[in-house]
Design a protein around this motif. Structure first.
Motif, PDB file in Angstrom:
ATOM      1  N   THR A  28    -125.569 -15.084 -98.167  1.00 32.75           N
ATOM      2  CA  THR A  28    -125.414 -16.485 -99.017  1.00 32.75           C
ATOM      3  C   THR A  28    -125.045 -16.212-100.584  1.00 32.75           C
ATOM      4  OG1 THR A  28    -126.987 -18.402 -99.980  1.00 32.75           O
ATOM      5  CG2 THR A  28    -127.838 -16.246 -99.613  1.00 32.75           C
ATOM      6  N   PHE A  29    -124.518 -17.111-101.084  1.00 36.51           N
ATOM      7  CA  PHE A  29    -124.054 -17.145-102.546  1.00 36.51           C
ATOM      8  C   PHE A  29    -125.373 -17.738-103.570  1.00 36.51           C
ATOM      9  CE2 PHE A  29    -120.006 -16.762-100.661  1.00 36.51           C
ATOM     10  CZ  PHE A  29    -119.246 -16.279-101.662  1.00 36.51           C
ATOM     11  N   SER A  30    -126.559 -18.051-102.539  1.00 35.07           N
ATOM     12  CA  SER A  30    -127.646 -18.602-103.426  1.00 35.07           C
ATOM     13  C   SER A  30    -128.483 -17.647-104.533  1.00 35.07           C
ATOM     14  CB  SER A  30    -128.609 -19.171-102.223  1.00 35.07           C
ATOM     15  OG  SER A  30    -127.962 -20.424-101.822  1.00 35.07           O
ATOM     16  N   LYS A  31    -128.338 -16.378-103.993  1.00 35.95           N
ATOM     17  CA  LYS A  31    -129.328 -15.319-104.594  1.00 35.95           C
ATOM     18  C   LYS A  31    -128.488 -14.616-105.861  1.00 35.95           C
ATOM     19  CE  LYS A  31    -132.149 -16.912-101.498  1.00 35.95           C
ATOM     20  NZ  LYS A  31    -133.015 -18.035-102.295  1.00 35.95           N
ATOM     21  N   ILE A  32    -127.856 -13.358-105.429  1.00 34.54           N
ATOM     22  CA  ILE A  32    -127.483 -12.581-106.457  1.00 34.54           C
ATOM     23  C   ILE A  32    -126.276 -13.365-107.142  1.00 34.54           C
ATOM     24  CG2 ILE A  32    -125.662 -11.466-104.772  1.00 34.54           C
ATOM     25  CD1 ILE A  32    -127.520  -9.796-107.724  1.00 34.54           C
ATOM     26  N   GLN A  33    -125.459 -14.434-106.320  1.00 34.62           N
ATOM     27  CA  GLN A  33    -124.502 -15.167-107.095  1.00 34.62           C
ATOM     28  C   GLN A  33    -125.262 -16.187-107.999  1.00 34.62           C
ATOM     29  OE1 GLN A  33    -121.572 -14.224-106.713  1.00 34.62           O
ATOM     30  NE2 GLN A  33    -121.178 -13.227-104.760  1.00 34.62           N
ATOM     31  N   GLY A  34    -126.514 -16.685-107.906  1.00 37.17           N
ATOM     32  CA  GLY A  34    -126.924 -17.551-108.615  1.00 37.17           C
ATOM     33  C   GLY A  34    -126.455 -19.033-108.307  1.00 37.17           C
ATOM     34  N   MET A  35    -126.000 -19.346-107.090  1.00 41.29           N
ATOM     35  CA  MET A  35    -125.490 -20.715-106.784  1.00 41.29           C
ATOM     36  C   MET A  35    -126.337 -21.395-105.811  1.00 41.29           C
ATOM     37  SD  MET A  35    -121.348 -19.675-106.582  1.00 41.29           S
ATOM     38  CE  MET A  35    -120.951 -20.757-105.490  1.00 41.29           C
ATOM     39  N   ALA A  36    -127.607 -21.270-105.739  1.00 41.48           N
ATOM     40  CA  ALA A  36    -128.589 -21.855-104.880  1.00 41.48           C
ATOM     41  C   ALA A  36    -128.452 -23.547-104.774  1.00 41.48           C
ATOM     42  CB  ALA A  36    -130.029 -21.775-105.264  1.00 41.48           C
ATOM     43  N   GLY A  37    -127.929 -24.319-105.649  1.00 36.79           N
ATOM     44  CA  GLY A  37    -127.781 -25.824-105.929  1.00 36.79           C
ATOM     45  C   GLY A  37    -126.295 -26.143-105.499  1.00 36.79           C
ATOM     46  N   ILE A  38    -125.459 -25.250-105.379  1.00 37.40           N
ATOM     47  CA  ILE A  38    -123.765 -25.363-105.330  1.00 37.40           C
ATOM     48  C   ILE A  38    -123.630 -25.057-103.460  1.00 37.40           C
ATOM     49  CG2 ILE A  38    -121.595 -24.494-105.483  1.00 37.40           C
ATOM     50  CD1 ILE A  38    -122.687 -23.536-108.329  1.00 37.40           C
ATOM     51  N   ARG A  39    -124.560 -24.491-103.013  1.00 40.43           N
ATOM     52  CA  ARG A  39    -124.577 -24.611-101.202  1.00 40.43           C
ATOM     53  C   ARG A  39    -123.493 -23.816-100.775  1.00 40.43           C
ATOM     54  NH1 ARG A  39    -128.326 -23.226-101.039  1.00 40.43           N
ATOM     55  NH2 ARG A  39    -128.782 -23.904 -98.703  1.00 40.43           N
ATOM     56  N   VAL A  40    -123.354 -22.274-100.796  1.00 36.99           N
ATOM     57  CA  VAL A  40    -122.337 -21.824-100.167  1.00 36.99           C
ATOM     58  C   VAL A  40    -122.887 -20.691 -99.426  1.00 36.99           C
ATOM     59  CG1 VAL A  40    -120.146 -20.410-100.010  1.00 36.99           C
ATOM     60  CG2 VAL A  40    -120.303 -22.317-101.592  1.00 36.99           C
ATOM     61  N   GLY A  41    -122.489 -20.383 -97.918  1.00 36.71           N
ATOM     62  CA  GLY A  41    -123.158 -19.199 -97.430  1.00 36.71           C
ATOM     63  C   GLY A  41    -122.086 -18.807 -96.246  1.00 36.71           C
ATOM     64  N   TYR A  42    -122.347 -18.021 -95.309  1.00 36.34           N
ATOM     65  CA  TYR A  42    -121.475 -17.632 -94.495  1.00 36.34           C
ATOM     66  C   TYR A  42    -122.323 -16.488 -93.327  1.00 36.34           C
ATOM     67  CZ  TYR A  42    -120.452 -13.317 -97.001  1.00 36.34           C
ATOM     68  OH  TYR A  42    -120.671 -11.992 -97.622  1.00 36.34           O
ATOM     69  N   VAL A  43    -121.754 -16.605 -92.140  1.00 39.09           N
ATOM     70  CA  VAL A  43    -122.057 -15.701 -90.980  1.00 39.09           C
ATOM     71  C   VAL A  43    -120.785 -14.983 -90.600  1.00 39.09           C
ATOM     72  CG1 VAL A  43    -122.674 -15.718 -88.616  1.00 39.09           C
ATOM     73  CG2 VAL A  43    -123.915 -17.164 -90.258  1.00 39.09           C
ATOM     74  N   VAL A  44    -121.163 -13.671 -90.543  1.00 39.27           N
ATOM     75  CA  VAL A  44    -120.120 -12.528 -89.711  1.00 39.27           C
ATOM     76  C   VAL A  44    -120.676 -12.484 -88.411  1.00 39.27           C
ATOM     77  CG1 VAL A  44    -119.072 -10.570 -90.031  1.00 39.27           C
ATOM     78  CG2 VAL A  44    -119.747 -11.660 -92.088  1.00 39.27           C
ATOM     79  N   ALA A  45    -119.660 -12.750 -87.468  1.00 43.46           N
ATOM     80  CA  ALA A  45    -120.015 -12.574 -86.087  1.00 43.46           C
ATOM     81  C   ALA A  45    -118.890 -12.398 -85.109  1.00 43.46           C
ATOM     82  CB  ALA A  45    -120.997 -13.578 -85.623  1.00 43.46           C
ATOM     83  N   GLN A  46    -118.939 -12.148 -83.839  1.00 42.58           N
ATOM     84  CA  GLN A  46    -118.175 -12.220 -82.855  1.00 42.58           C
ATOM     85  C   GLN A  46    -117.339 -13.344 -82.673  1.00 42.58           C
ATOM     86  OE1 GLN A  46    -116.900  -9.453 -81.686  1.00 42.58           O
ATOM     87  NE2 GLN A  46    -118.570  -8.242 -82.804  1.00 42.58           N
ATOM     88  N   PRO A  47    -116.099 -13.519 -82.787  1.00 46.18           N
ATOM     89  CA  PRO A  47    -115.426 -15.022 -82.596  1.00 46.18           C
ATOM     90  C   PRO A  47    -115.965 -15.785 -81.422  1.00 46.18           C
ATOM     91  CG  PRO A  47    -113.663 -13.184 -82.937  1.00 46.18           C
ATOM     92  CD  PRO A  47    -115.024 -12.448 -82.935  1.00 46.18           C
ATOM     93  N   THR A  48    -116.457 -14.924 -80.187  1.00 48.69           N
ATOM     94  CA  THR A  48    -116.713 -15.681 -78.970  1.00 48.69           C
ATOM     95  C   THR A  48    -118.260 -16.517 -79.591  1.00 48.69           C
ATOM     96  OG1 THR A  48    -117.713 -13.778 -78.295  1.00 48.69           O
ATOM     97  CG2 THR A  48    -115.508 -14.359 -77.408  1.00 48.69           C
ATOM     98  N   THR A  49    -118.864 -15.693 -80.380  1.00 47.87           N
ATOM     99  CA  THR A  49    -120.192 -16.186 -80.542  1.00 47.87           C
ATOM    100  C   THR A  49    -120.233 -17.475 -81.592  1.00 47.87           C
ATOM    101  OG1 THR A  49    -121.371 -14.251 -80.581  1.00 47.87           O
ATOM    102  CG2 THR A  49    -122.503 -15.843 -81.681  1.00 47.87           C
ATOM    103  N   LEU A  50    -119.223 -17.270 -82.431  1.00 41.99           N
ATOM    104  CA  LEU A  50    -118.966 -18.493 -83.402  1.00 41.99           C
ATOM    105  C   LEU A  50    -118.424 -19.459 -82.680  1.00 41.99           C
ATOM    106  CD1 LEU A  50    -117.547 -16.582 -86.499  1.00 41.99           C
ATOM    107  CD2 LEU A  50    -119.980 -17.109 -86.063  1.00 41.99           C
TER     108      LEU A  50
END
Length: 396
Positions: free
Chosen positions: A255-277
């Motif tokens: 997430t960008f909410s913690k070390i990036q300080g963007m909790a109110g801007i709302r950006v995050g991501y998941v890394v996984a296998q393409p079939t799972t996504l």
């Protein structure tokens, strides 16, 4: 006796004060916001027999806090470069961000050492946890996780129809990996691991976790929530992302909410296998919830390494200050690998919240394994001094 309360009415009545409005974020928002809140006889929020959260007293006039330390927010962010990006692209907020979103995904894929097809975006990592729960448990099954754990994915899984199989943390607050593996059965559809863990701030050994995820993901998908990994000096080396390139069925949320300080801007991501996504994205669209200014802010923030280093350094300084203050006052604490600290207190949690709020300091309070605990987020050094002064007044 339990009390059932409509969530929206509960918030409107002011049952959460300014100190506790973030007490249970998945209660008021998310996919199941209209489901009733079930409180215990004392008006607190039970998660398991081992873990409940104290909720603040009802207040007519919410207190304006001098130190808001109850939501694990980065007090130094967003990055100045991210702020400038928002200013620059705010006027283009009428446009969808598909092209720019793929540019951000390319940037993240390069950082994580994976391909773009391994990335799924969302407005914060909690959104992606919840989407995963909705998709994985639409036909029932069970989820295995630690107890206590971050509850967002678990609560939505239960609301969807899943059964939760909690495994208590070990005495050193690390995940009981052997116990979690033993809990897996034919109905288990997901294993959830938050590392570093919330609400305990503890860390599970990297080598042991890597072995567990590598082996167990051959039997059942594993979701590793790494929201706080950025606060570690060697966080990239502690991540489970390398397993994705080995073809393992793991999902890693950042997430960008913690070390990036963007909790109110709302950006995050998941890394996984393409079939799972693909399974998740057949039903939901994670990236649709991110605005164009937010995408540009995220790309700019990734480039601002100085800001990230500053946040990490100042967070560490505040942690060490709180450590020394707690030791001086005679408190023990769980060593933290995050932006918050938990420690046991000799006061009932609801009364503790009321008195700390009266001092205009917002914290959280839990009952974990029969003990009362305070969880305090790291703010600025000035805020942490307000916290320690209030704590000394309330408990010493």
């Amino acid at each position: 006796m339990k009390t059932t309360v409509n969530r929206r009415a509960w918030l409107k009545r002011g049952m959460l004060s300014a100190a506790g409005i973030m007490a249970a974020p998945y209660l008021a928002q998310g996919a199941f916001a209209d489901r009733p809140v079930v409180l215990d006889a004392e008006g607190n929020l039970p998660y398991t027999p081992f873990f409940k959260e104290y909720l603040p007293y009802e207040v007519d006039n919410p207190v304006e806090l001098l130190a808001k330390l109850n939501a694990n927010e980065n007090p130094y962010g967003p990055s100045p470069m991210a702020v400038e990006a928002i200013k620059k692209y705010a006027a283009k907020g009428n446009r969808y961000a598909w092209k720019e979103l793929y540019q951000l995904m390319d940037k993240i894929a390069l950082k994580e050492g994976v391909k773009q097809e391994n990335i799924m975006m969302g407005p914060g990592s909690s959104d992606l946890l919840e989407k995963t729960a909705i998709v994985f448990f639409q036909n029932g099954g069970n989820i295995v996780s630690a107890d206590p754990a971050y509850m967002s994915l678990i609560k939505v899984a239960e609301a969807t129809g899943a059964t939760w199989k909690p495994v208590p943390l070990k005495k050193d607050w690390s995940h009981d990996l052997a116990g979690m593996e033993a809990a897996i059965d034919s109905e288990t559809k997901l294993v959830y691991i938050c590392n570093p863990n919330n609400p305990t701030a503890s860390m599970t050994d990297h080598t042991e976790l890597l072995d567990f995820c590598s082996r167990v993901s051959e039997k059942v998908p594993i979701f590793i929530d790494e929201a706080y990994m950025g606060f570690l000096e060697d966080g990239d080396k502690k991540s489970m992302v390398s397993l994705v390139n080995e073809g393992k069925n793991v999902m890693i949320a950042r997430t960008f909410s913690k070390i990036q300080g963007m909790a109110g801007i709302r950006v995050g991501y998941v890394v996984a296998q393409p079939t799972t996504l693909d399974i998740i994205q057949k039903i939901t669209r994670g990236g649709m919830g991110i605005s164009l200014p937010s995408v540009h802010a995220a790309m700019a923030s990734m480039d601002d390494v100085d800001f990230q280093n500053k946040s990490r350094t100042l967070n560490k300084e505040c942690r060490e200050y709180v450590y020394s203050s707690l030791e001086r006052m005679g408190f023990e604490y769980v060593p933290s690998y995050t932006s918050f600290i938990i420690f046991p207190i000799e006061m009932e949690g609801k009364a503790f919240l009321e008195q700390m709020t009266a001092e205009k300091v917002g914290v959280r309070a839990f009952d974990i394994m029969g003990k009362n605990w305070c969880r305090v987020s790291m703010g600025t050094m000035e805020e942490m001094k307000l916290f320690t002064a209030a704590l000394e007044k309330v408990l010493i």
